[in-house]
Design a protein around this motif. Structure first.
Motif, PDB file in Angstrom:
ATOM      1  N   VAL A  11      62.376 -65.171  68.534  1.00  0.00           N
ATOM      2  CA  VAL A  11      63.795 -64.752  68.567  1.00  0.00           C
ATOM      3  C   VAL A  11      64.665 -66.018  68.188  1.00  0.00           C
ATOM      4  CG1 VAL A  11      63.337 -63.126  70.500  1.00  0.00           C
ATOM      5  CG2 VAL A  11      64.012 -65.641  71.090  1.00  0.00           C
ATOM      6  N   ASN A  12      65.973 -65.665  68.098  1.00  0.00           N
ATOM      7  CA  ASN A  12      67.086 -66.618  67.780  1.00  0.00           C
ATOM      8  C   ASN A  12      67.572 -67.403  69.105  1.00  0.00           C
ATOM      9  OD1 ASN A  12      68.516 -64.608  68.953  1.00  0.00           O
ATOM     10  ND2 ASN A  12      70.131 -64.459  67.335  1.00  0.00           N
ATOM     11  N   THR A  13      68.280 -68.296  68.879  1.00  0.00           N
ATOM     12  CA  THR A  13      68.938 -69.220  70.031  1.00  0.00           C
ATOM     13  C   THR A  13      70.338 -69.309  70.146  1.00  0.00           C
ATOM     14  OG1 THR A  13      69.091 -71.348  69.089  1.00  0.00           O
ATOM     15  CG2 THR A  13      66.788 -70.648  69.995  1.00  0.00           C
ATOM     16  N   ILE A  14      71.177 -69.868  70.910  1.00  0.00           N
ATOM     17  CA  ILE A  14      72.393 -69.989  70.987  1.00  0.00           C
ATOM     18  C   ILE A  14      72.746 -70.951  70.101  1.00  0.00           C
ATOM     19  CG2 ILE A  14      72.815 -69.496  73.468  1.00  0.00           C
ATOM     20  CD1 ILE A  14      72.591 -72.891  73.960  1.00  0.00           C
ATOM     21  N   PHE A  15      71.945 -71.897  69.341  1.00  0.00           N
ATOM     22  CA  PHE A  15      72.426 -72.755  68.454  1.00  0.00           C
ATOM     23  C   PHE A  15      72.306 -71.877  67.054  1.00  0.00           C
ATOM     24  CE2 PHE A  15      69.774 -75.307  71.397  1.00  0.00           C
ATOM     25  CZ  PHE A  15      70.738 -76.138  72.025  1.00  0.00           C
ATOM     26  N   ASN A  16      71.578 -70.941  66.896  1.00  0.00           N
ATOM     27  CA  ASN A  16      71.618 -70.030  65.659  1.00  0.00           C
ATOM     28  C   ASN A  16      73.065 -69.186  65.788  1.00  0.00           C
ATOM     29  OD1 ASN A  16      68.131 -69.636  66.321  1.00  0.00           O
ATOM     30  ND2 ASN A  16      68.877 -70.250  64.572  1.00  0.00           N
ATOM     31  N   VAL A  17      73.225 -68.604  66.826  1.00  0.00           N
ATOM     32  CA  VAL A  17      74.542 -67.830  67.106  1.00  0.00           C
ATOM     33  C   VAL A  17      75.557 -68.952  66.772  1.00  0.00           C
ATOM     34  CG1 VAL A  17      75.754 -66.566  68.302  1.00  0.00           C
ATOM     35  CG2 VAL A  17      73.410 -66.303  68.440  1.00  0.00           C
ATOM     36  N   ALA A  18      75.810 -70.059  67.222  1.00  0.00           N
ATOM     37  CA  ALA A  18      76.711 -70.678  67.254  1.00  0.00           C
ATOM     38  C   ALA A  18      76.875 -71.171  65.550  1.00  0.00           C
ATOM     39  CB  ALA A  18      76.910 -72.132  68.130  1.00  0.00           C
ATOM     40  N   HIS A  19      75.578 -71.479  64.931  1.00  0.00           N
ATOM     41  CA  HIS A  19      75.566 -72.159  63.751  1.00  0.00           C
ATOM     42  C   HIS A  19      75.963 -71.073  62.715  1.00  0.00           C
ATOM     43  CE1 HIS A  19      73.656 -73.793  59.844  1.00  0.00           C
ATOM     44  NE2 HIS A  19      73.837 -74.824  60.601  1.00  0.00           N
ATOM     45  N   ASP A  20      75.608 -69.600  62.978  1.00  0.00           N
ATOM     46  CA  ASP A  20      76.031 -68.721  61.970  1.00  0.00           C
ATOM     47  C   ASP A  20      77.677 -68.337  62.163  1.00  0.00           C
ATOM     48  OD1 ASP A  20      73.372 -68.315  61.360  1.00  0.00           O
ATOM     49  OD2 ASP A  20      73.289 -66.310  62.670  1.00  0.00           O
ATOM     50  N   ALA A  21      78.207 -68.530  63.233  1.00  0.00           N
ATOM     51  CA  ALA A  21      79.607 -68.704  63.175  1.00  0.00           C
ATOM     52  C   ALA A  21      80.392 -69.837  62.591  1.00  0.00           C
ATOM     53  CB  ALA A  21      80.042 -68.480  64.877  1.00  0.00           C
ATOM     54  N   GLY A  22      79.605 -70.467  62.037  1.00  0.00           N
ATOM     55  CA  GLY A  22      80.020 -71.842  61.438  1.00  0.00           C
ATOM     56  C   GLY A  22      80.484 -73.119  62.399  1.00  0.00           C
ATOM     57  N   LEU A  23      79.735 -73.056  63.619  1.00  0.00           N
ATOM     58  CA  LEU A  23      79.928 -74.175  64.343  1.00  0.00           C
ATOM     59  C   LEU A  23      79.061 -75.142  64.554  1.00  0.00           C
ATOM     60  CD1 LEU A  23      81.354 -72.058  67.397  1.00  0.00           C
ATOM     61  CD2 LEU A  23      82.682 -73.183  65.785  1.00  0.00           C
ATOM     62  N   ARG A  24      79.216 -76.278  64.561  1.00  0.00           N
ATOM     63  CA  ARG A  24      78.208 -77.626  64.561  1.00  0.00           C
ATOM     64  C   ARG A  24      77.495 -77.552  65.863  1.00  0.00           C
ATOM     65  NH1 ARG A  24      76.692 -81.896  61.968  1.00  0.00           N
ATOM     66  NH2 ARG A  24      75.936 -83.815  63.231  1.00  0.00           N
ATOM     67  N   THR A  25      76.256 -77.786  65.577  1.00  0.00           N
ATOM     68  CA  THR A  25      75.174 -77.727  67.182  1.00  0.00           C
ATOM     69  C   THR A  25      74.407 -79.344  66.918  1.00  0.00           C
ATOM     70  OG1 THR A  25      73.594 -76.581  65.769  1.00  0.00           O
ATOM     71  CG2 THR A  25      75.196 -75.091  66.945  1.00  0.00           C
ATOM     72  N   ALA A  26      74.018 -79.573  68.315  1.00  0.00           N
ATOM     73  CA  ALA A  26      73.106 -80.808  68.319  1.00  0.00           C
ATOM     74  C   ALA A  26      72.429 -80.326  69.697  1.00  0.00           C
ATOM     75  CB  ALA A  26      73.951 -81.902  68.255  1.00  0.00           C
ATOM     76  N   TRP A  27      71.265 -81.203  69.548  1.00  0.00           N
ATOM     77  CA  TRP A  27      70.150 -80.972  70.881  1.00  0.00           C
ATOM     78  C   TRP A  27      69.215 -82.275  70.884  1.00  0.00           C
ATOM     79  CZ3 TRP A  27      70.504 -79.156  75.412  1.00  0.00           C
ATOM     80  CH2 TRP A  27      69.667 -79.077  76.274  1.00  0.00           C
ATOM     81  N   SER A  28      68.853 -82.964  72.082  1.00  0.00           N
ATOM     82  CA  SER A  28      67.956 -83.961  71.968  1.00  0.00           C
ATOM     83  C   SER A  28      66.996 -83.701  73.193  1.00  0.00           C
ATOM     84  CB  SER A  28      68.533 -85.308  72.456  1.00  0.00           C
ATOM     85  OG  SER A  28      67.648 -86.260  72.522  1.00  0.00           O
ATOM     86  N   ASP A  29      65.676 -83.836  72.780  1.00  0.00           N
ATOM     87  CA  ASP A  29      64.578 -83.481  73.750  1.00  0.00           C
ATOM     88  C   ASP A  29      63.494 -84.590  73.623  1.00  0.00           C
ATOM     89  OD1 ASP A  29      63.175 -82.116  76.040  1.00  0.00           O
ATOM     90  OD2 ASP A  29      64.654 -80.621  75.377  1.00  0.00           O
ATOM     91  N   LYS A  30      62.379 -84.138  74.256  1.00  0.00           N
ATOM     92  CA  LYS A  30      61.415 -85.218  74.432  1.00  0.00           C
ATOM     93  C   LYS A  30      59.970 -85.539  73.618  1.00  0.00           C
ATOM     94  CE  LYS A  30      59.111 -82.274  77.955  1.00  0.00           C
ATOM     95  NZ  LYS A  30      58.741 -82.219  79.467  1.00  0.00           N
ATOM     96  N   HIS A  31      60.086 -84.386  72.455  1.00  0.00           N
ATOM     97  CA  HIS A  31      59.064 -84.400  71.451  1.00  0.00           C
ATOM     98  C   HIS A  31      59.497 -83.918  70.115  1.00  0.00           C
ATOM     99  CE1 HIS A  31      55.912 -85.028  74.717  1.00  0.00           C
ATOM    100  NE2 HIS A  31      56.181 -83.714  75.353  1.00  0.00           N
ATOM    101  N   PRO A  32      59.033 -84.352  69.199  1.00  0.00           N
ATOM    102  CA  PRO A  32      59.245 -83.710  67.779  1.00  0.00           C
ATOM    103  C   PRO A  32      59.058 -82.208  67.937  1.00  0.00           C
ATOM    104  CG  PRO A  32      58.402 -85.587  67.305  1.00  0.00           C
ATOM    105  CD  PRO A  32      58.118 -85.565  68.833  1.00  0.00           C
ATOM    106  N   ALA A  33      58.219 -81.662  68.692  1.00  0.00           N
ATOM    107  CA  ALA A  33      57.795 -80.128  68.919  1.00  0.00           C
ATOM    108  C   ALA A  33      58.985 -79.551  69.214  1.00  0.00           C
ATOM    109  CB  ALA A  33      56.607 -80.170  69.949  1.00  0.00           C
ATOM    110  N   TYR A  34      59.985 -80.085  70.111  1.00  0.00           N
ATOM    111  CA  TYR A  34      61.128 -79.461  70.351  1.00  0.00           C
ATOM    112  C   TYR A  34      62.022 -78.909  69.141  1.00  0.00           C
ATOM    113  CZ  TYR A  34      60.426 -79.765  75.338  1.00  0.00           C
ATOM    114  OH  TYR A  34      59.721 -79.429  76.485  1.00  0.00           O
ATOM    115  N   ASP A  35      61.341 -78.933  68.004  1.00  0.00           N
ATOM    116  CA  ASP A  35      61.682 -78.403  66.605  1.00  0.00           C
ATOM    117  C   ASP A  35      62.041 -76.811  67.148  1.00  0.00           C
ATOM    118  OD1 ASP A  35      61.779 -77.166  64.012  1.00  0.00           O
ATOM    119  OD2 ASP A  35      59.848 -76.443  64.693  1.00  0.00           O
ATOM    120  N   LEU A  36      61.417 -76.467  68.099  1.00  0.00           N
ATOM    121  CA  LEU A  36      61.331 -74.948  68.643  1.00  0.00           C
ATOM    122  C   LEU A  36      62.886 -74.661  69.057  1.00  0.00           C
ATOM    123  CD1 LEU A  36      59.571 -73.177  70.504  1.00  0.00           C
ATOM    124  CD2 LEU A  36      60.414 -74.324  72.625  1.00  0.00           C
TER     125      LEU A  36
END
Length: 548
Positions: free
Chosen positions: A181-206
């Protein structure tokens, strides 16, 4: 989480964004395709800062704020909506716990149960999609190019990923394409808003969402990094000194501070402050889990029973109070939150930024008197004796935290009933009796499991059975940890949840039971976006958090 390495150097500086490789298709059940890009209808001046203090129970927050009323945590809780009866995901692991917050869904719609799970339609890494389908799907530091390096050696190694076969192609499955499924980051990005996130492994590409591209500034420094083992010049040796995990968290806090100033996470450029951004803290979780977890410990804070030395130098003492480790971790998080709030104020953003503080999961047990250890090899023995298959990630897979989830390959699923009978017959030895205070206990299979997750015969991701021990039970004989997460016991799932909306002038305590899946809709509503654009919300009819 079955692995927990927490080795970082104080001298390590923030490193640039993690690279990822091109991905292949998902397994048998394809995702609902996200809606087309919507017009920019959001209030760009509004922002949401989402913070997950992994392991933080509602009781931890209450205990801390009562004794530190002038701290940043207490001020946030008093001015915000404090949900004292919030439950995180089941399973209460990091992947489903985070996805609950950013998709509004459970594994039933996301298809993600653990960072170590199974898919009956995918193929093992390096197999070229030959042989029988069905493989362990492991998305932790083991898929890094170099897990000793803070940047994972440049990100994810495609050769270590599970493979999906579509027509004549065989392609690696990145974490974000494994998500359905999609995420809140996708919904915001689709609306033209900038997004960012930081987590503990490169696997958080999720967090990029199934179609990808949801996070503009994804920063995933590897928590398992061991810089002095990397052979890189100029990096000081790891010594295991006090505060190591806190130093790791501080790297991500610095990234947030850079973003609040309008820079990217590394402090470069001027892309502007993200509309949704945040991070997870590891300090509390590590302090709860590890008996001597790179923190100073004051033995007077952990009195054992009369005339008995206290073996628990992490987590909580026998009276339920914080040990020195936990006190140090809570102090650290309180101070870091204060820094972030101060930076928002300095940049004139305090009155337009919603702050949500919660946790992906709790931790169990709080009371060290209840700690019991179960040999996880018993589960493997039960699987092999019941199915004649190997419990090694090919024929089957099982997890071993403070619960266990069991997946059987398609060819063995007709042995599920035999497996469940064996597990139930072994319940006394596995400490699996049914305590009345536990909402999910014993052996979960059949109709009960289908109501939670769906049908394992129809969905290649759904486990065939799950085990929940008594509260305090760990599927581990290791003395290197005194708590874990992953299961459905109350202490695994009852987490802190505070929503500070600057438009509200008074705080409120809400005792109504809520699920952390409601956070995603609450975030989008604050930004003026439609929560119905989240596919998990559509499928599971997830409500937003109630507010007075």
């Amino acid at each position: 989480m079955r692995r927990f390495l927490f080795v970082l150097s104080a001298a390590v500086l923030a490193i640039g964004a993690v690279a990822v490789v091109a991905s292949g298709a998902d397994g048998r059940h394809g995702p609902v395709h996200p809606p087309s890009r919507q017009p920019h209808s959001a209030e760009a001046s509004h922002r949401v800062l989402l913070l997950s203090v992994d392991g933080l129970h509602a009781s931890d927050l209450a205990k801390w704020t009562a004794s530190h009323p002038d701290g940043a945590l207490a001020r946030l809780a008093s001015k915000g909506l404090d949900y004292t009866n919030a439950q995180s995901s089941y399973p209460s692991d990091s992947f489903p716990g985070l996805l609950a917050l950013i998709t509004g869904g459970t594994p039933r719609s996301t298809g993600v149960y653990y960072d170590d799970s199974y898919d009956r339609t995918l193929f093992p890494p390096g197999s070229d999609c030959t042989g029988a389908p069905g493989t362990e799907v492991l998305y932790d530091e083991s898929i890094d190019k170099n897990s000793d390096a803070l940047d994972g050696g440049g990100g994810i190694d495609a050769a270590r990923l599970p493979l999906a076969k579509k027509r004549s192609s065989c392609a690696p499955v990145l974490p974000h394409t494994f998500l359905r499924v999609n995420t809140i980051f996708n919904v915001a990005h689709d609306a033209g808003l900038r997004t960012a996130w930081s987590d503990k492994h490169p696997a958080y590409d999720l967090v990029n969402g199934h179609e990808g591209g949801g996070v503009d500034d994804l920063y995933t420094p590897e928590i398992a990094a061991n810089p002095d083992g990397s052979g890189k010049p100029g990096v000081t040796s790891y010594t295991g000194s006090e505060g190591t995990v806190q130093q790791y968290d501080d790297i991500k806090v610095e990234a947030l501070l850079n973003e609040i100033r309008g820079k990217d996470h590394a402090g470069s450029g001027s892309p502007g402050v993200p509309s949704i951004f945040g991070m997870n803290f590891q300090a509390v979780s590590v302090a709860q889990k590890l008996p001597a977890a790179a923190f100073a410990f004051d033995p007077t804070g952990c009195p054992g029973p009369p005339a008995t030395p206290c073996p628990f130098v992490g987590g909580y003492d026998f009276a339920g109070a914080f040990t020195g480790n936990m006190f140090s971790a809570m102090s650290f998080v309180d101070a870091e939150l204060g820094q972030l709030v101060g930076a928002l104020r300095d940049q004139g953003l305090a009155e337009s930024t919603e702050i949500i503080l919660t946790a992906k999961h709790g931790q169990s047990p709080i009371d060290p008197n209840t700690l019991t250890r179960v040999d996880p090899s018993r589960i493997a023995d039960d699987i092999t004796s019941s199915t004649s298959g190997k419990a090694d990630g090919t024929d089957s897979l099982y997890t071993n935290d403070d619960s266990s989830f069991i997946w059987l390959a398609s060819a063995l699923q007709d042995k599920t009933s035999a497996l469940v009978r064996t597990l139930r017959g072994d319940a006394a030895a596995l400490d699996l009796d049914n305590p009345p205070r536990s909402p999910i206990d014993g052996v979960i299979a059949g109709e009960r499991l289908r109501k939670l997750f769906g049908d394992p015969a129809a969905d290649p991701r759904v486990p065939d059975a799950a085990l929940q021990p008594k509260p305090g039970g760990l599927y581990s004989l290791s003395t290197k940890k005194v708590a874990e997460h992953g299961g459905g016991a109350p202490q695994d799932r009852n987490v802190a949840l505070v929503v500070y909306d600057p438009r509200r002038r008074t705080g409120s305590t809400i005792t109504t039971g809520v699920q952390t899946t409601g956070v995603a809709s609450t975030i989008l509503r604050f930004l003026g976006l439609d929560p119905g654009r989240l596919q998990s919300v559509q499928q599971e009819k997830t409500p937003a958090l109630p507010a007075p």
